[in-house]
Design a protein around this motif. Sequence first.
Motif, PDB file in Angstrom:
ATOM      1  N   ALA A 124      39.576  42.753  42.227  1.00 12.35           N
ATOM      2  CA  ALA A 124      40.787  42.585  42.650  1.00 12.35           C
ATOM      3  C   ALA A 124      41.518  43.420  43.680  1.00 12.35           C
ATOM      4  O   ALA A 124      42.219  43.206  44.653  1.00 12.35           O
ATOM      5  CB  ALA A 124      41.663  42.311  41.579  1.00 12.35           C
ATOM      6  N   ALA A 125      41.138  44.790  43.717  1.00 15.11           N
ATOM      7  CA  ALA A 125      41.697  45.628  44.207  1.00 15.11           C
ATOM      8  C   ALA A 125      41.020  46.024  45.690  1.00 15.11           C
ATOM      9  O   ALA A 125      41.671  46.541  46.486  1.00 15.11           O
ATOM     10  CB  ALA A 125      41.790  47.037  43.361  1.00 15.11           C
ATOM     11  N   LEU A 126      39.756  45.950  45.621  1.00 16.36           N
ATOM     12  CA  LEU A 126      39.229  46.074  47.009  1.00 16.36           C
ATOM     13  C   LEU A 126      39.076  45.104  48.033  1.00 16.36           C
ATOM     14  O   LEU A 126      38.668  44.020  47.686  1.00 16.36           O
ATOM     15  CB  LEU A 126      37.636  46.602  46.629  1.00 16.36           C
ATOM     16  N   PRO A 127      38.839  45.395  49.290  1.00 18.22           N
ATOM     17  CA  PRO A 127      38.679  44.495  50.476  1.00 18.22           C
ATOM     18  C   PRO A 127      37.203  44.098  50.462  1.00 18.22           C
ATOM     19  O   PRO A 127      36.391  45.064  49.741  1.00 18.22           O
ATOM     20  CB  PRO A 127      38.968  45.146  51.532  1.00 18.22           C
ATOM     21  N   THR A 128      36.880  42.974  50.712  1.00 21.78           N
ATOM     22  CA  THR A 128      35.166  42.663  50.654  1.00 21.78           C
ATOM     23  C   THR A 128      34.728  43.000  51.880  1.00 21.78           C
ATOM     24  O   THR A 128      35.170  42.467  52.891  1.00 21.78           O
ATOM     25  CB  THR A 128      35.054  41.087  50.082  1.00 21.78           C
ATOM     26  N   TYR A 129      33.643  43.123  51.962  1.00 21.90           N
ATOM     27  CA  TYR A 129      32.690  43.583  53.177  1.00 21.90           C
ATOM     28  C   TYR A 129      32.079  42.232  53.533  1.00 21.90           C
ATOM     29  O   TYR A 129      30.816  41.923  52.741  1.00 21.90           O
ATOM     30  CB  TYR A 129      32.098  44.813  52.966  1.00 21.90           C
ATOM     31  N   THR A 130      32.160  41.666  54.494  1.00 25.70           N
ATOM     32  CA  THR A 130      31.279  40.418  54.764  1.00 25.70           C
ATOM     33  C   THR A 130      30.488  40.548  56.027  1.00 25.70           C
ATOM     34  O   THR A 130      30.740  41.761  56.638  1.00 25.70           O
ATOM     35  CB  THR A 130      32.415  39.064  55.036  1.00 25.70           C
ATOM     36  N   THR A 132      30.917  39.364  58.744  1.00 20.60           N
ATOM     37  CA  THR A 132      31.781  39.676  60.079  1.00 20.60           C
ATOM     38  C   THR A 132      32.857  40.972  59.881  1.00 20.60           C
ATOM     39  O   THR A 132      33.566  41.022  60.897  1.00 20.60           O
ATOM     40  CB  THR A 132      32.594  38.125  60.205  1.00 20.60           C
ATOM     41  N   GLY A 133      32.597  41.726  58.828  1.00 21.57           N
ATOM     42  CA  GLY A 133      33.572  42.525  58.819  1.00 21.57           C
ATOM     43  C   GLY A 133      34.459  42.808  57.540  1.00 21.57           C
ATOM     44  O   GLY A 133      33.907  42.087  56.465  1.00 21.57           O
ATOM     45  N   HIS A 134      35.413  43.448  57.480  1.00 20.43           N
ATOM     46  CA  HIS A 134      36.167  43.456  56.068  1.00 20.43           C
ATOM     47  C   HIS A 134      37.092  42.126  56.083  1.00 20.43           C
ATOM     48  O   HIS A 134      37.684  41.810  56.989  1.00 20.43           O
ATOM     49  CB  HIS A 134      37.189  44.687  56.046  1.00 20.43           C
ATOM     50  N   THR A 135      37.374  41.579  55.007  1.00 20.73           N
ATOM     51  CA  THR A 135      38.386  40.833  54.729  1.00 20.73           C
ATOM     52  C   THR A 135      39.323  41.224  53.558  1.00 20.73           C
ATOM     53  O   THR A 135      38.814  41.993  52.910  1.00 20.73           O
ATOM     54  CB  THR A 135      37.608  39.426  54.062  1.00 20.73           C
ATOM     55  N   GLY A 136      40.424  40.416  53.491  1.00 18.49           N
ATOM     56  CA  GLY A 136      41.274  40.630  52.239  1.00 18.49           C
ATOM     57  C   GLY A 136      42.246  41.500  52.917  1.00 18.49           C
ATOM     58  O   GLY A 136      41.843  42.566  53.648  1.00 18.49           O
ATOM     59  N   SER A 137      43.669  41.061  52.766  1.00 16.07           N
ATOM     60  CA  SER A 137      44.644  41.991  53.138  1.00 16.07           C
ATOM     61  C   SER A 137      45.234  43.025  52.249  1.00 16.07           C
ATOM     62  O   SER A 137      46.133  43.715  52.416  1.00 16.07           O
ATOM     63  CB  SER A 137      45.965  40.951  53.666  1.00 16.07           C
ATOM     64  N   THR A 138      44.074  43.309  51.131  1.00 17.58           N
ATOM     65  CA  THR A 138      44.386  44.178  50.447  1.00 17.58           C
ATOM     66  C   THR A 138      44.499  45.569  50.717  1.00 17.58           C
ATOM     67  O   THR A 138      44.030  46.051  51.730  1.00 17.58           O
ATOM     68  CB  THR A 138      43.265  44.496  49.280  1.00 17.58           C
ATOM     69  N   THR A 139      45.467  46.506  50.220  1.00 19.45           N
ATOM     70  CA  THR A 139      45.684  47.918  50.939  1.00 19.45           C
ATOM     71  C   THR A 139      44.551  48.511  50.680  1.00 19.45           C
ATOM     72  O   THR A 139      43.772  48.462  49.676  1.00 19.45           O
ATOM     73  CB  THR A 139      46.975  48.544  49.901  1.00 19.45           C
ATOM     74  N   LYS A 140      44.222  49.487  51.614  1.00 15.64           N
ATOM     75  CA  LYS A 140      42.885  50.169  51.289  1.00 15.64           C
ATOM     76  C   LYS A 140      43.291  51.284  50.449  1.00 15.64           C
ATOM     77  O   LYS A 140      44.146  51.972  50.478  1.00 15.64           O
ATOM     78  CB  LYS A 140      42.366  50.809  52.782  1.00 15.64           C
ATOM     79  N   VAL A 141      42.381  51.414  49.542  1.00 14.25           N
ATOM     80  CA  VAL A 141      42.409  52.580  48.464  1.00 14.25           C
ATOM     81  C   VAL A 141      41.028  53.498  48.669  1.00 14.25           C
ATOM     82  O   VAL A 141      39.886  52.984  48.818  1.00 14.25           O
ATOM     83  CB  VAL A 141      42.668  52.179  47.075  1.00 14.25           C
ATOM     84  N   SER A 142      41.252  54.812  48.337  1.00 17.04           N
ATOM     85  CA  SER A 142      40.011  55.428  47.975  1.00 17.04           C
ATOM     86  C   SER A 142      39.324  55.013  46.550  1.00 17.04           C
ATOM     87  O   SER A 142      40.059  54.612  45.805  1.00 17.04           O
ATOM     88  CB  SER A 142      40.274  56.915  48.296  1.00 17.04           C
ATOM     89  N   LYS A 143      38.071  55.529  46.625  1.00 13.71           N
ATOM     90  CA  LYS A 143      37.532  55.457  45.293  1.00 13.71           C
ATOM     91  C   LYS A 143      38.250  56.069  44.093  1.00 13.71           C
ATOM     92  O   LYS A 143      38.535  55.319  42.992  1.00 13.71           O
ATOM     93  CB  LYS A 143      35.963  55.992  45.251  1.00 13.71           C
ATOM     94  N   GLN A 144      39.104  57.437  44.370  1.00 12.23           N
ATOM     95  CA  GLN A 144      39.560  58.134  43.342  1.00 12.23           C
ATOM     96  C   GLN A 144      41.002  57.388  42.923  1.00 12.23           C
ATOM     97  O   GLN A 144      41.165  57.172  41.945  1.00 12.23           O
ATOM     98  CB  GLN A 144      40.007  59.417  44.156  1.00 12.23           C
ATOM     99  N   GLN A 145      41.608  56.988  44.230  1.00 14.80           N
ATOM    100  CA  GLN A 145      42.787  55.992  43.958  1.00 14.80           C
ATOM    101  C   GLN A 145      42.655  54.789  43.076  1.00 14.80           C
ATOM    102  O   GLN A 145      43.260  54.497  42.173  1.00 14.80           O
ATOM    103  CB  GLN A 145      43.452  55.589  45.374  1.00 14.80           C
ATOM    104  N   LEU A 146      41.302  54.085  43.509  1.00 14.22           N
ATOM    105  CA  LEU A 146      41.101  52.986  42.898  1.00 14.22           C
ATOM    106  C   LEU A 146      40.844  53.181  41.396  1.00 14.22           C
ATOM    107  O   LEU A 146      41.427  52.463  40.296  1.00 14.22           O
ATOM    108  CB  LEU A 146      39.578  52.475  43.255  1.00 14.22           C
ATOM    109  N   PHE A 147      40.091  54.139  40.796  1.00  8.72           N
ATOM    110  CA  PHE A 147      39.661  54.800  39.589  1.00  8.72           C
ATOM    111  C   PHE A 147      41.012  54.861  38.732  1.00  8.72           C
ATOM    112  O   PHE A 147      41.133  54.747  37.891  1.00  8.72           O
ATOM    113  CB  PHE A 147      38.718  55.555  39.398  1.00  8.72           C
TER     114      PHE A 147
END
Lengths: 353, 121
Positions: A124-130, A132-147
């Motif tokens: 739910a938190a990460l953009p998906t790498y497809t 054709t590139g990245h999709t999802g308007s999700t805010t970009k977060v680092s692994k650390q911020q994600l955890f």
Amino acid sequence: MSTEDESGPEFRMVPEESQQHFRLLELPADLLNVLTSVDAPTLKLKSQEGPSGNVLESQIVLCTPDKTYALRQVSTSNSVYVVRPGTSSNSSPDQPTLDAIAQPQSTLELQPAKGASAASYIKAALPTYTPTGHTGSTTKVSKQQLFANIPLSDGECEQVWTDLACFEPEGESYAIVPSDSVKLQAWEAMFATATAMGVDMTHSLHETSQREITTSETEWPEELSRALLRSMTAMPPSLPNEIQLDGDKSAQMLGRALLKDLTGSGQQPVSIMSFETKWADLLPERWRGKADIKLLEGTYKEQHGGETLTFIESEVSKEVAAASSAAAPAEAKSTLGAKRKWHEKFRASMKIA
Amino acid sequence: MALPQTLGTPSGLAILEIQGTMNTPSSPASDKRQAHPIGKIVFPPNDPTKPVDKRVYMYVGKHQRLTGELKKLANPIAIIQRKKDGVGGAEGSDELEIAEIVHYKILFAHRPEPVGGGGDE
């Protein structure tokens, strides 16, 4: 009663202004063992921010490096004091005392967390790498911020991070999760390279081979290819420079990705025969036999009398939706908690009287 | 040693629970820091030759006695406080520390009972 029997400390109450602040935390046996071990780790309190950026009260958890406990605040109608032995200087000789230095209003209870899995939070938190590139308007977060924003222990997050082949692109400080078709294509590229070089993917792969497989093919980022290989390994590597792909894990990951890629999101069902053939083609010779639909139990639905298949979201994936609407169950919980707190209100009215 | 062995913790911290609420008179401004005496606690005699006695009494004034016990906790309890910053402010730290882990509590779960004045008269 003889006076001898009555020798004991004087119980004294420290005035409220000078009381200290303590919280009481019940320790389940396994947590007590962790805390009293020689190398006791630091525990973390974690929470997930709600949609509005507020911390959801019900989502506060206590984490050891690899376990998660849900916190519950429990009150009692009794008065609970933290006491400490002291001495009274009022009388001579000094009398021993027992001083109430704090009055915690509640105790924190711990229960093994039964919330959503780390997979649902990460997806739910990460953009998906497809492709054709990245999709999802999700805010970009680092692994650390994600955890930091997932109410689960780092160990549980790391496990799922690895399983989903998440990665941070080189030189970037944000994390992405590859889509199933990206995984398939990146794997096919690596597999082709390995075959061309005469590297058997079912053997343990030395760092040199890993580098060749993941870099000599330029279309996909090296971090993705390496994350993908890691997601297919069994725990943990026996030698620091070597990885060993796990047959079942690899076949399962690729089979699920293939099925989802072929039949996911409302596409036509696929015949079991042709699916298993395509799947086997993705696998190294020695593992072709693992391409058996039974390995994907729970992620597919048979149709047309067992001749065709469609992908179905497993329980884990369904939690994605559940996690994003976590506010609803949280409310339900708080009313439950409110019921238990009647005596706090009662106490408040007592004080006024 | 003010506490019996079962309660004795390295930091000396322990937990005492009383049924109901304790009303203490608000102290005059002059002795705000003065601890207010409630009563006298009498622990069971520490005699290893006798079976373990867990009863505890608290004498409040001359005529009231509370009977309590040293109760083993089903789950031990950690007494937690905000870590005191050595450098900065006293309460500024985001870290908590476990001041003590206690396995027993002193529990007074009964109403006070009247006791005769005995030798006091």
